[in-house]
Design a protein around this motif. Sequence first.
Motif, mmCIF file in Angstrom:
data_model
loop_
_atom_site.group_PDB
_atom_site.id
_atom_site.type_symbol
_atom_site.label_atom_id
_atom_site.label_comp_id
_atom_site.label_asym_id
_atom_site.label_seq_id
_atom_site.Cartn_x
_atom_site.Cartn_y
_atom_site.Cartn_z
ATOM 1 N N ARG A 23 0.707 -1.118 0.185
ATOM 2 C CA ARG A 23 0.222 0.030 0.006
ATOM 3 C C ARG A 23 0.951 1.149 0.004
ATOM 4 N N ASN A 48 -6.661 5.839 -4.159
ATOM 5 C CA ASN A 48 -6.047 5.490 -3.116
ATOM 6 C C ASN A 48 -7.072 4.552 -2.241
ATOM 7 N N THR A 52 -6.650 0.452 -1.586
ATOM 8 C CA THR A 52 -6.411 -0.047 -0.350
ATOM 9 C C THR A 52 -7.523 -1.063 0.084
#
Length: 167
Positions: A23, A48, A52
């Motif tokens: 990540r 993102n 994630t």
Amino acid sequence: MTDLFGIKIIWSLGFILFAILIRIIIINSLKKIQTKFGFQKSRILVTNKIITILIYSTIIVLIAFLWGVDQKQLLVYISSFLTVLGIAFFAQWSILSNITAGLILFINYPVKIGDTITVLEKDNNVTGQIKDIGAFFITLKTPEKELITMPNSVILQKNIKYFPQPD
């Protein structure tokens, strides 16, 4: 027996640390892509979040297999989730269709936050600058400084005239 338990804990922690490392690498890569290609910060933030969720979902599945969760039960759960997602793609006016439309608007639509659009309707057209593309609604700011929210699914179904913001 306790050795096997300890090994599973170590592997689980290893999977979690690996996910965190991946990540961090992806987030740093996306920041570089943003500066290189000039993508909007809001799109990078949503990307993102999606990445994630995918990384941690994968790690949860791997840890579940490690701890002996039955594969058939896990496949039933995943197929049920995908069925609900599939219904969302075809539903006309449901909450799920608005979430799906929000993803489509965000990822694969010619307009972005900051562009001015006109939603072409029969009786009255709505013109405004896109201020936000949320999970359920798109927010427009009219020339009269009014904020208007419209369901994402409506935006996908209507004809749109758009005026991209200058680069």
